[in-house]
Design a protein around this motif. Structure first.
Motif, mmCIF file in Angstrom:
data_model
loop_
_atom_site.group_PDB
_atom_site.id
_atom_site.type_symbol
_atom_site.label_atom_id
_atom_site.label_comp_id
_atom_site.label_asym_id
_atom_site.label_seq_id
_atom_site.Cartn_x
_atom_site.Cartn_y
_atom_site.Cartn_z
ATOM 1 N N ASP A 98 8.162 7.124 7.017
ATOM 2 C CA ASP A 98 7.710 7.096 5.886
ATOM 3 C C ASP A 98 6.193 6.762 6.117
ATOM 4 O O ASP A 98 5.035 7.546 5.539
ATOM 5 C CB ASP A 98 8.078 7.054 4.443
ATOM 6 C CG ASP A 98 9.095 7.399 4.037
ATOM 7 O OD1 ASP A 98 10.083 8.521 4.095
ATOM 8 O OD2 ASP A 98 9.685 7.315 2.859
ATOM 9 N N ILE A 99 6.355 6.255 7.140
ATOM 10 C CA ILE A 99 5.278 5.381 7.286
ATOM 11 C C ILE A 99 4.488 6.405 9.030
ATOM 12 O O ILE A 99 4.850 6.636 10.044
ATOM 13 C CB ILE A 99 5.362 4.068 8.116
ATOM 14 C CG1 ILE A 99 6.087 3.883 6.941
ATOM 15 C CG2 ILE A 99 3.632 3.655 8.404
ATOM 16 C CD1 ILE A 99 5.885 1.631 7.075
ATOM 17 N N THR A 100 3.300 7.416 8.420
ATOM 18 C CA THR A 100 3.658 7.991 9.463
ATOM 19 C C THR A 100 1.438 8.556 9.222
ATOM 20 O O THR A 100 0.900 9.535 10.102
ATOM 21 C CB THR A 100 3.686 9.335 8.895
ATOM 22 O OG1 THR A 100 3.058 10.093 7.688
ATOM 23 C CG2 THR A 100 5.341 10.294 9.360
ATOM 24 N N SER A 101 0.741 7.165 9.183
ATOM 25 C CA SER A 101 -0.738 7.463 9.363
ATOM 26 C C SER A 101 -0.738 8.187 10.835
ATOM 27 O O SER A 101 -2.010 8.515 10.880
ATOM 28 C CB SER A 101 -1.312 6.388 9.265
ATOM 29 O OG SER A 101 -0.297 5.951 7.604
ATOM 30 N N THR A 139 0.983 -0.936 0.272
ATOM 31 C CA THR A 139 -0.249 0.191 -0.109
ATOM 32 C C THR A 139 0.925 1.534 0.229
ATOM 33 O O THR A 139 0.769 2.168 -0.424
ATOM 34 C CB THR A 139 -1.581 0.010 1.275
ATOM 35 O OG1 THR A 139 -0.225 0.188 1.962
ATOM 36 C CG2 THR A 139 -1.877 -0.902 1.497
ATOM 37 N N LYS A 140 2.053 0.613 0.397
ATOM 38 C CA LYS A 140 2.820 2.591 0.896
ATOM 39 C C LYS A 140 4.301 2.500 0.032
ATOM 40 O O LYS A 140 4.732 3.117 -0.461
ATOM 41 C CB LYS A 140 3.115 2.205 2.213
ATOM 42 C CG LYS A 140 1.395 2.396 3.177
ATOM 43 C CD LYS A 140 1.743 4.067 3.999
ATOM 44 C CE LYS A 140 0.788 4.259 4.620
ATOM 45 N NZ LYS A 140 0.510 5.244 5.294
ATOM 46 N N ARG A 141 3.560 1.070 -0.791
ATOM 47 C CA ARG A 141 5.837 1.469 -1.273
ATOM 48 C C ARG A 141 6.637 2.019 -1.027
ATOM 49 O O ARG A 141 7.868 2.389 -1.558
ATOM 50 C CB ARG A 141 5.398 1.883 -2.790
ATOM 51 C CG ARG A 141 4.294 1.759 -3.786
ATOM 52 C CD ARG A 141 4.431 0.640 -3.755
ATOM 53 N NE ARG A 141 5.515 -0.017 -4.837
ATOM 54 C CZ ARG A 141 5.273 -1.805 -5.582
ATOM 55 N NH1 ARG A 141 4.293 -1.960 -4.811
ATOM 56 N NH2 ARG A 141 6.264 -1.751 -5.532
#
Lengths: 199, 105
Positions: B99-102, B91-93
């Motif tokens: 970079d994973i800051t949801s 989903t995020k590549r």
């Protein structure tokens, strides 16, 4: 185990462990971890835990690390590009690790029972065999091995696992089954689920 | 001769190396490998305690049973964790934790 061998295997374990953290390419990290685990398995063998050593090589260095390499290959990850380093995180992380090691050293410095060398706590196989005969000699194979002067490590692990720990063994079996089903559910492609429910 | 403290210090240093990797590295796969390293460090001290406290002339096999179960649970954890990482990558590549800051508000 002679002292030089102990230091050799500890150096292999810690040196390649540090390489896992320091190398930038994930494939190099994974292969370093395999060597580090091999050194760890040698330390298990030096502690007469032959079964745990074999398990470490088969499960960790074999299965788990192959899974890691497979995933790295599948994702086609390149070498990490250098980014702006967060100085606060690096200093904080290093301080955490140094604090942990210093505290451990402080605790162990006052731990008198830990000063006993390995040859001062010998295994008494003949006495263990006698004790087993006294309580009915339930597994004659183990007793015979003990009387011959060898430590039947795998047989003793199996005996403990299938008598005292059989409930936990079944629970771990269920856990592995659930994990297998969970992995399949997680790694199923989303779009196929959507098209399946649309029918 | 090698003492119990030697094994515990080796185990503690391996744990510290793994902890440093978890805190300092940014690649989620390498972080996961360092977690495995920390679990193995705990296993080493369990095996050392089991050997240095013989019961009835044999190593204390209760400690090695815990090692067996830790290795089994760690193998299951690796399988599930890597499946989650693959789903995340799909989903995020990215496998870069920054970079994973949801979840950051």
């Amino acid at each position: 185990m002679p002292q030089p061998l102990f230091y050799l295997f500890v150096a292999v374990m810690l040196g390649f462990g540090a390489a896992v953290v320091l190398l930038r390419n994930p494939v190099s990290s994974a292969l370093s971890l395999v060597v580090s685990f091999a050194g760890l398995a040698a330390l298990y063998v030096s502690l007469n835990a032959y079964f745990a050593g074999v398990l470490q090589v088969l499960v960790y260095a074999g299965a788990v690390m192959v899974l890691f390499l497979f995933i790295i290959m599948l994702m086609d990850i390149r070498e990490e590009q250098r980014r702006k380093i967060n100085k606060v995180a690096v200093v904080g992380g290093a301080a955490l690790v140094v604090g942990f090691v210093v505290q451990l050293g402080g605790v162990l410095a006052g731990y008198e029972a830990g000063r006993k060398p390995l040859d001062r706590v010998p295994l008494q196989l003949a006495e263990a065999a006698e004790a087993r005969r006294a309580v009915g000699n339930v597994s004659p194979g183990i007793t015979a091995d003990l009387e011959r002067g060898t430590l039947p490590d795998t047989k003793l692990v199996g005996e403990a696992l299938f008598t005292r720990y059989h409930l936990q063994l079944q629970m771990v079996g269920v856990l592995l089954l659930v994990a297998t089903v969970g992995v399949i559910v997680i790694s199923r492609r989303e779009d196929r689920v959507v098209s399946g429910s649309g029918e | 001769m090698v003492t119990l403290n030697d094994y515990l210090i080796a185990s503690g240093l391996l744990f510290g190396t793994g902890l440093a990797g978890v805190v300092l590295r940014r690649n989620i796969i390498v972080i996961f490998m360092c977690l495995e390293m920390m679990l193995s460090a705990a296993n080493l001290s369990l095996v050392a305690f089991s050997r240095f406290r013989p019961t009835g002339g044999l190593p204390d096999y209760d400690g090695q049973m815990l090692v067996f179960f830790i290795i089994t649970v760690a193998a299951a954890e690796v399988a599930v964790g890597l499946a989650i990482i693959v789903a995340l990558f799909r989903t995020k590549r990215t496998v870069h934790v920054e970079d994973i800051t949801s979840l950051s508000g």
